[in-house]
Design an enzyme around this catalytic site. Structure first.
Site, PDB file in Angstrom:
ATOM      1  N   ASP A 171     -57.782 -26.653  50.997  1.00  5.51           N
ATOM      2  CA  ASP A 171     -57.817 -27.716  51.925  1.00  5.51           C
ATOM      3  C   ASP A 171     -57.289 -27.598  53.469  1.00  5.51           C
ATOM      4  O   ASP A 171     -57.673 -28.317  54.315  1.00  5.51           O
ATOM      5  CB  ASP A 171     -57.392 -28.961  51.077  1.00  5.51           C
ATOM      6  CG  ASP A 171     -58.592 -29.241  50.109  1.00  5.51           C
ATOM      7  OD1 ASP A 171     -59.760 -29.258  50.125  1.00  5.51           O
ATOM      8  OD2 ASP A 171     -57.976 -29.715  49.088  1.00  5.51           O
ATOM      9  N   HIS A 220     -50.223 -25.891  44.887  1.00  2.00           N
ATOM     10  CA  HIS A 220     -51.350 -26.097  44.114  1.00  2.00           C
ATOM     11  C   HIS A 220     -50.906 -25.866  42.542  1.00  2.00           C
ATOM     12  O   HIS A 220     -49.996 -25.383  42.330  1.00  2.00           O
ATOM     13  CB  HIS A 220     -52.524 -25.147  44.358  1.00  2.00           C
ATOM     14  CG  HIS A 220     -53.766 -25.457  43.579  1.00  2.00           C
ATOM     15  ND1 HIS A 220     -54.077 -25.398  42.189  1.00  2.00           N
ATOM     16  CD2 HIS A 220     -54.851 -26.119  44.235  1.00  2.00           C
ATOM     17  CE1 HIS A 220     -55.353 -25.924  42.039  1.00  2.00           C
ATOM     18  NE2 HIS A 220     -55.885 -26.429  43.195  1.00  2.00           N
TER      19      HIS A 220
HETATM   20  N1  CMC Z   1     -44.581 -29.474  50.262  1.00  2.00           N
HETATM   21  C1  CMC Z   1     -43.387 -29.556  50.100  1.00  2.00           C
HETATM   22  N2  CMC Z   1     -42.796 -29.234  48.906  1.00  2.00           N
HETATM   23  C2  CMC Z   1     -43.840 -29.038  47.953  1.00  2.00           C
HETATM   24  C3  CMC Z   1     -45.255 -29.141  48.140  1.00  2.00           C
HETATM   25  C4  CMC Z   1     -45.436 -29.336  49.528  1.00  2.00           C
HETATM   26  N3  CMC Z   1     -46.906 -29.363  49.710  1.00  2.00           N
HETATM   27  N4  CMC Z   1     -45.882 -29.020  47.063  1.00  2.00           N
HETATM   28  C5  CMC Z   1     -44.780 -28.834  46.073  1.00  2.00           C
HETATM   29  N5  CMC Z   1     -43.668 -28.565  46.538  1.00  2.00           N
HETATM   30  C6  CMC Z   1     -42.308 -28.582  45.906  1.00  2.00           C
HETATM   31  C7  CMC Z   1     -42.002 -29.933  45.084  1.00  2.00           C
HETATM   32  O1  CMC Z   1     -41.137 -30.752  45.607  1.00  2.00           O
HETATM   33  C8  CMC Z   1     -41.387 -29.036  43.809  1.00  2.00           C
HETATM   34  O2  CMC Z   1     -39.933 -28.476  44.395  1.00  2.00           O
HETATM   35  P1  CMC Z   1     -38.677 -28.648  43.395  1.00  2.00           P
HETATM   36  O3  CMC Z   1     -39.277 -27.535  42.504  1.00  2.00           O
HETATM   37  O4  CMC Z   1     -37.493 -28.200  44.204  1.00  2.00           O
HETATM   38  O5  CMC Z   1     -38.429 -30.056  42.775  1.00  2.00           O
HETATM   39  C9  CMC Z   1     -42.039 -27.918  43.635  1.00  2.00           C
HETATM   40  O6  CMC Z   1     -42.603 -27.514  45.143  1.00  2.00           O
HETATM   41  C10 CMC Z   1     -43.137 -27.879  42.689  1.00  2.00           C
HETATM   42  O7  CMC Z   1     -43.732 -29.166  42.918  1.00  2.00           O
HETATM   43  P2  CMC Z   1     -44.870 -29.958  41.856  1.00  2.00           P
HETATM   44  O8  CMC Z   1     -44.919 -31.199  42.522  1.00  2.00           O
HETATM   45  O9  CMC Z   1     -43.901 -29.865  40.788  1.00  2.00           O
HETATM   46  O10 CMC Z   1     -46.055 -29.067  41.823  1.00  2.00           O
HETATM   47  P3  CMC Z   1     -47.635 -29.700  41.094  1.00  2.00           P
HETATM   48  O11 CMC Z   1     -48.314 -28.627  40.587  1.00  2.00           O
HETATM   49  O12 CMC Z   1     -47.073 -30.990  40.321  1.00  2.00           O
HETATM   50  O13 CMC Z   1     -48.215 -30.477  42.558  1.00  2.00           O
HETATM   51  C11 CMC Z   1     -49.727 -30.429  44.269  1.00  2.00           C
HETATM   52  C12 CMC Z   1     -49.449 -29.645  43.024  1.00  2.00           C
HETATM   53  C13 CMC Z   1     -51.054 -29.888  44.753  1.00  2.00           C
HETATM   54  C14 CMC Z   1     -50.035 -31.689  43.699  1.00  2.00           C
HETATM   55  C15 CMC Z   1     -48.610 -30.207  45.269  1.00  2.00           C
HETATM   56  O14 CMC Z   1     -48.621 -28.958  45.854  1.00  2.00           O
HETATM   57  C16 CMC Z   1     -48.884 -31.195  46.618  1.00  2.00           C
HETATM   58  O15 CMC Z   1     -48.683 -32.407  46.775  1.00  2.00           O
HETATM   59  N6  CMC Z   1     -49.535 -30.427  47.858  1.00  2.00           N
HETATM   60  C17 CMC Z   1     -49.837 -31.167  48.906  1.00  2.00           C
HETATM   61  C18 CMC Z   1     -51.214 -31.883  48.746  1.00  2.00           C
HETATM   62  C19 CMC Z   1     -52.279 -30.881  48.527  1.00  2.00           C
HETATM   63  O16 CMC Z   1     -52.577 -30.009  49.648  1.00  2.00           O
HETATM   64  N7  CMC Z   1     -53.279 -30.900  47.815  1.00  2.00           N
HETATM   65  C20 CMC Z   1     -54.504 -30.375  47.526  1.00  2.00           C
HETATM   66  C21 CMC Z   1     -54.474 -29.341  46.331  1.00  2.00           C
HETATM   67  S1  CMC Z   1     -55.922 -28.325  46.468  1.00  2.00           S
HETATM   68  C22 CMC Z   1     -57.461 -29.321  46.441  1.00  2.00           C
HETATM   69  C23 CMC Z   1     -57.731 -29.723  45.131  1.00  2.00           C
HETATM   70  O17 CMC Z   1     -57.887 -28.626  44.110  1.00  2.00           O
HETATM   71  O18 CMC Z   1     -57.728 -30.682  44.834  1.00  2.00           O
END
Ligand code: CMC
Length: 433
Positions: free
Chosen positions: A367, A309
């Protein structure tokens, strides 16, 4: 008297120095007012994804991602999820206080008595092909509500805003259920004023004219709780979209439609559907290690849907609450022979123990569990994000109402760092190759 806090910014290139005021909220980090940054220093600020940017003042919802706190109007989400109802929480978010008994009775009455949609709106559904995604239908039909209530909605009139908010929240289950009925080719079911908000939704989705339908109280309560958890989440992508659309003075129904569009993506509300698709893709417990490897691989776009998240970096407080409900629902409705549920619970267990996920604080989010509950309740996968949209409508309209009545409100207009071609002269096509 204490001095107001400021931050001093020094431009090393010119030596120019400016003082920027710091404002303090009730909870959370203080904010630096950068409103005069461009005027004084000639720079825009750059913050892709708005990770350090507060776009507005708001009294509605507070999140502390590090401590896993979520408050609606100051009330912790776990207390509301356990003791309140979706309709009461909707009142709280719209009006700022818990209702008195009389206010609650009146509000419930209003919710029940605004749930019907204009008969001619029903005709809109026929324009969609039978396999249209219900989110696509929702975007279109909610947007088209603006055609029914355009002249009668003066956004500068607080009473009109209130009626628009009531209509929007009350009609969402009817529109959502109709989009489902259309996709399965069954007749629409009208709302019933004797049923609860979620009971009505279940009835409109699953009853058919040819036989009686009994609403299961556990299913009704599970839905109500999921909806409470999804009511609002401060300035997330869809809410910011509603605010941005609304900042131009657009019709509120059209603004909510734009919020639904933003919600649809898999990084936001579409994640619950994406969780199910991912579990189908994994297929079997024996494949989990292979998919965990893909999630860890930087060159592979695969991510574990339902994990991680942007704001909650320790745990998602909504996930903690919904997890127990998930296990309760599975015990009652889960098909013991359905390998899917075993797969989901094994994935949760393994991912929680993996270094990659622990180091990055990637916990199952709300989710992950809502998708599993919906599946156990026999809600089709393509309706998952629609369910999220029903609940989030409360947050969207509450935030929209707050924005319109905010004296600081101006049209939202971000700036950019332009990295395209430098200015150049047009070349006549005859002189080109
Ligand atoms: N699976 C594998 N690796 C992940 C994931 C994941 N679901 N989420 C983040 N990472 C890794 C990412 O590759 C990065 O690694 P590194 O530091 O080695 O480069 C690190 O964790 C940080 O990720 P980020 O993309 O910088 O994090 P963010 O805050 O921009 O993204 C997120 C948050 C929710 C978009 C992401 O965690 C994601 O894509 N999750 C899966 C989709 C999901 O479940 N979304 C629903 C969120 S809850 C509902 C809502 O509030 O809308």
């Amino acid at each position: 008297m204490t001095q107001p806090k400021t931050v001093t910014v020094i431009d090393n290139a010119t030596g120019k120095q400016i003082e920027l005021p710091i404002y303090q909220g009730t909870h959370g980090p203080d904010v630096v007012d950068i409103g005069k940054f461009y005027k004084e220093l000639g720079y825009f600020t750059y913050d892709p994804g708005y990770v350090s940017t507060a776009s507005c003042r708001s009294n509605i919802t507070f999140i502390d991602g590090d401590n896993g706190t979520l408050l609606y109007r100051g009330y912790p989400i776990d207390q509301l999820a356990e003791k309140s109802t979706f309709v009461e929480v909707a009142y709280l978010q719209l009006y700022g206080e818990l209702p008195t008994r009389k206010q609650f009775k009146d509000f419930e009455y209003i919710m029940r008595h605004h749930s019907m949609i204009n008969e001619s709106l029903k005709g809109f559904f026929d324009g969609f092909y039978h396999d249209a995604h219900p989110m696509a239908i929702l975007v279109g039909v909610v947007g088209s509500l603006s055609a029914f209530y355009h002249d009668s909605t003066d956004i500068h009139n607080p009473e009109h805003r209130e009626i628009a908010a009531h209509r929007m929240i009350a009609k969402m289950p009817t529109i959502a259920a109709a989009s489902y009925k259309h996709s399965v080719g069954e007749p629409f079911v009208y709302p019933r004023n004797d049923l609860s908000y979620c009971g009505n939704l279940l009835n409109m989705m699953f009853s058919v004219p040819s036989e009686p339908y009994e609403i299961d109280p556990i299913a009704e309560r599970a839905l109500d709780m999921i909806f409470i958890l999804h009511v609002d989440h401060e300035q997330n992508a869809s809410t910011s979209t509603v605010r941005l659309s609304g900042s131009s003075g657009a019709n509120p129904f059209a603004c909510v439609s734009s919020g639904i569009t933003a919600l649809w993506g898999p990084a936001h509300g579409g994640a619950n559907e994406a969780v199910l698709n991912m579990l189908n893709q994994i297929g079997d417990v024996s494949n989990i290690p292979k998919y965990l490897e893909k999630a860890r691989d930087k060159n592979d776009p695969f991510r574990l849907m339902g994990f991680g998240h942007r704001v909650y970096k320790n745990y998602d407080p909504r996930a903690r609450i919904i997890r127990d409900m998930c296990h309760e629902v599975l015990a009652k409705f889960g098909d013991a022979n359905d390998p899917f549920f075993e797969l989901a619970l094994r994935l949760e267990e393994i991912a929680l123990k993996e270094d990659y996920f622990i180091e990055r604080k990637l916990y199952p989010n709300v989710d992950f569990y809502s998708g599993i509950i919906y599946r156990a309740l026999k809600i089709p996968t393509n309706m998952f994000t629609v369910m999220f949209a029903i609940a989030r409508t409360v947050g969207w309209v509450a935030q929209w109402m707050e924005m319109i009545s905010d004296p600081e409100q101006r049209i939202g207009r971000p700036r950019q760092l332009y990295t395209g071609a430098a200015q150049r002269d047009y070349v006549d096509i005859k002189k080109r190759k």
